[in-house]
Write a protein that holds these residues in place. Structure first.
Motif, PDB file in Angstrom:
ATOM      1  N   GLN A   8       0.807  -1.227   0.000  1.00 13.18           N
ATOM      2  CA  GLN A   8       0.000   0.000   0.000  1.00 13.18           C
ATOM      3  C   GLN A   8       0.840   1.277   0.000  1.00 13.18           C
ATOM      4  O   GLN A   8       0.435   2.307  -0.548  1.00 13.18           O
ATOM      5  N   SER A   9       2.007   1.211   0.625  1.00 12.14           N
ATOM      6  CA  SER A   9       2.825   2.421   0.753  1.00 12.14           C
ATOM      7  C   SER A   9       3.795   2.628  -0.403  1.00 12.14           C
ATOM      8  O   SER A   9       4.476   3.650  -0.467  1.00 12.14           O
ATOM      9  N   LEU A  10       3.856   1.651  -1.311  1.00 19.73           N
ATOM     10  CA  LEU A  10       4.824   1.730  -2.403  1.00 19.73           C
ATOM     11  C   LEU A  10       4.269   2.517  -3.586  1.00 19.73           C
ATOM     12  O   LEU A  10       3.146   2.283  -4.018  1.00 19.73           O
ATOM     13  N   HIS A  11       5.066   3.471  -4.079  1.00 16.77           N
ATOM     14  CA  HIS A  11       4.678   4.283  -5.245  1.00 16.77           C
ATOM     15  C   HIS A  11       3.292   4.901  -5.051  1.00 16.77           C
ATOM     16  O   HIS A  11       2.441   4.866  -5.924  1.00 16.77           O
ATOM     17  N   GLU A  12       3.102   5.451  -3.858  1.00 22.95           N
ATOM     18  CA  GLU A  12       1.873   6.171  -3.505  1.00 22.95           C
ATOM     19  C   GLU A  12       0.631   5.304  -3.683  1.00 22.95           C
ATOM     20  O   GLU A  12      -0.426   5.797  -4.070  1.00 22.95           O
ATOM     21  N   GLY A  13       0.785   4.029  -3.409  1.00 21.46           N
ATOM     22  CA  GLY A  13      -0.346   3.118  -3.470  1.00 21.46           C
ATOM     23  C   GLY A  13      -0.624   2.525  -4.824  1.00 21.46           C
ATOM     24  O   GLY A  13      -1.576   1.749  -4.982  1.00 21.46           O
ATOM     25  N   ARG A  14       0.210   2.823  -5.799  1.00 23.25           N
ATOM     26  CA  ARG A  14      -0.068   2.354  -7.162  1.00 23.25           C
ATOM     27  C   ARG A  14       0.032   0.829  -7.294  1.00 23.25           C
ATOM     28  O   ARG A  14      -0.743   0.225  -8.021  1.00 23.25           O
ATOM     29  N   LEU A  15       1.001   0.227  -6.628  1.00 25.62           N
ATOM     30  CA  LEU A  15       1.157  -1.220  -6.768  1.00 25.62           C
ATOM     31  C   LEU A  15      -0.017  -1.977  -6.152  1.00 25.62           C
ATOM     32  O   LEU A  15      -0.482  -2.979  -6.701  1.00 25.62           O
ATOM     33  N   ALA A  16      -0.507  -1.511  -5.021  1.00 22.65           N
ATOM     34  CA  ALA A  16      -1.689  -2.133  -4.425  1.00 22.65           C
ATOM     35  C   ALA A  16      -2.909  -1.913  -5.317  1.00 22.65           C
ATOM     36  O   ALA A  16      -3.721  -2.825  -5.526  1.00 22.65           O
ATOM     37  N   ALA A  17      -3.017  -0.700  -5.878  1.00 22.70           N
ATOM     38  CA  ALA A  17      -4.137  -0.398  -6.779  1.00 22.70           C
ATOM     39  C   ALA A  17      -4.073  -1.246  -8.038  1.00 22.70           C
ATOM     40  O   ALA A  17      -5.121  -1.633  -8.587  1.00 22.70           O
ATOM     41  N   MET A  18      -2.874  -1.554  -8.479  1.00 20.02           N
ATOM     42  CA  MET A  18      -2.697  -2.382  -9.676  1.00 20.02           C
ATOM     43  C   MET A  18      -3.430  -3.713  -9.520  1.00 20.02           C
ATOM     44  O   MET A  18      -4.118  -4.179 -10.438  1.00 20.02           O
ATOM     45  N   ILE A  19      -3.301  -4.327  -8.363  1.00 22.41           N
ATOM     46  CA  ILE A  19      -3.969  -5.602  -8.118  1.00 22.41           C
ATOM     47  C   ILE A  19      -5.479  -5.406  -7.997  1.00 22.41           C
ATOM     48  O   ILE A  19      -6.265  -6.143  -8.608  1.00 22.41           O
ATOM     49  N   GLU A  20      -5.894  -4.427  -7.239  1.00 22.68           N
ATOM     50  CA  GLU A  20      -7.321  -4.184  -7.015  1.00 22.68           C
ATOM     51  C   GLU A  20      -8.056  -3.899  -8.327  1.00 22.68           C
ATOM     52  O   GLU A  20      -9.144  -4.425  -8.575  1.00 22.68           O
ATOM     53  N   VAL A  21      -7.451  -3.076  -9.167  1.00 19.53           N
ATOM     54  CA  VAL A  21      -8.096  -2.691 -10.420  1.00 19.53           C
ATOM     55  C   VAL A  21      -8.133  -3.864 -11.400  1.00 19.53           C
ATOM     56  O   VAL A  21      -9.141  -4.084 -12.090  1.00 19.53           O
ATOM     57  N   ALA A  22      -7.054  -4.624 -11.469  1.00 23.71           N
ATOM     58  CA  ALA A  22      -7.045  -5.799 -12.348  1.00 23.71           C
ATOM     59  C   ALA A  22      -8.122  -6.790 -11.927  1.00 23.71           C
ATOM     60  O   ALA A  22      -8.822  -7.372 -12.777  1.00 23.71           O
ATOM     61  N   GLU A  23      -8.288  -6.990 -10.627  1.00 30.26           N
ATOM     62  CA  GLU A  23      -9.323  -7.897 -10.138  1.00 30.26           C
ATOM     63  C   GLU A  23     -10.723  -7.381 -10.484  1.00 30.26           C
ATOM     64  O   GLU A  23     -11.591  -8.155 -10.892  1.00 30.26           O
ATOM     65  N   ALA A  24     -10.929  -6.084 -10.321  1.00 27.15           N
ATOM     66  CA  ALA A  24     -12.245  -5.516 -10.615  1.00 27.15           C
ATOM     67  C   ALA A  24     -12.575  -5.647 -12.094  1.00 27.15           C
ATOM     68  O   ALA A  24     -13.703  -6.015 -12.465  1.00 27.15           O
ATOM     69  N   ALA A  25     -11.608  -5.359 -12.953  1.00 28.64           N
ATOM     70  CA  ALA A  25     -11.842  -5.452 -14.396  1.00 28.64           C
ATOM     71  C   ALA A  25     -12.070  -6.896 -14.815  1.00 28.64           C
ATOM     72  O   ALA A  25     -12.965  -7.198 -15.611  1.00 28.64           O
TER      73      ALA A  25
END
Length: 268
Positions: A8-25
């Protein structure tokens, strides 16, 4: 190395968002999977596209731009949106659309993150099977067998003999399309077994040690941008057919690393 739960803290949350968004799509594509009402259109290159491809990419764009409006996003189905930051997202909403329209559950949703043109992370999500692999540079490659399962460190196989290797690709005649039918025959003959239906799932198999080489004779950046970090962080090697470590070479080779030179030799 940190597990994806700690990103969550890496690259302003982008890496965590990467997983969340891929799962949602990916989850969104299931609304159309095996639907008797699915309409299949043809793109200019005669490859298929569906409403599921378009809606999933639109969802990725919506979710990412809500959180990171300054980033650039490149996708397969719509024009690139250029931002002012150093970050670029690359999405293939359905990698393996032919599998998808045939009702085969091996299609994937691919999402990658770059910074200043360099790979940062990637996700391969297999919505119909629940398998997901996520990787970040210097943070490892992590595999989850299904929804709710614990993360496992992904690791390529240790096989060093091509005669014991599993060779995966997406479509055999793509070798013919680039005049490389002899290369396919050499690999098929020398490998222990060959299988198709590859696409993103084939690279997932390599990263988790279930196959040793996945080869794309023709591909775009969105087909393999997520693959580079997944394969390399699992201990393998990803290059183009010339051996260059790039996702923009127009072709791709992902191996367990031990067999990479032997595979490139058979592709030449």
């Amino acid at each position: 190395m940190a597990t994806p739960d700690q990103w969550q803290s890496l690259h302003e949350g982008r890496l965590a968002a990467m997983i969340e968004v891929a799962e949602a799509a990916g989850a969104h594509t299931l609304k159309h999977f095996r639907s008797s009402e699915l309409v299949i259109d043809a793109k200019q290159d005669d490859s298929p596209v569906t409403i599921a491809d378009r809606e999933a990419e639109q969802l990725v764009r919506k979710l990412l731009f809500e959180r990171f409006p300054q980033d650039t996003l490149q996708g397969e189905e719509f024009e690139e949106q250029t931002g002012s930051s150093s970050y670029r997202w690359i999405v293939d909403p359905i990698d393996g659309t032919k599998s998808f329209v045939c009702g085969v559950p091996l299609y994937s949703t691919l999402l990658a993150l770059e910074c200043d043109g360099n790979p940062l992370g990637g996700v391969i999500f297999i919505p119909a099977m629940g398998e997901l692999i996520a990787a970040a540079i210097d943070q490892g490659s992590w595999y989850r067998r299904g929804d709710g399962a614990a993360w496992e460190a992904a690791q390529v196989s240790t096989k060093t003999d091509i005669s014991q290797a599993v060779f995966v690709t997406s479509q055999v005649d793509s070798f013919d399309q680039r005049g490389a039918s002899d290369a396919y025959k050499r690999l098929e003959s020398d490998a222990w077994v060959s299988r198709s239906w590859g696409d993103g799932y084939g690279y997932l198999l390599v990263a988790t040690g279930r196959a040793e080489m996945m080869i794309d004779p023709i591909c775009n950046a969105w087909d393999v941008a997520a693959i580079y970090p997944v394969i390399t962080e699992a201990g393998g090697t990803f290059t183009d057919w010339k051996g260059t470590k790039t996702v923009r070479g127009g072709d791709g080779v992902g191996t367990n690393g031990h067999l990479h030179a032997a595979v490139l030799d058979r592709l030449s």
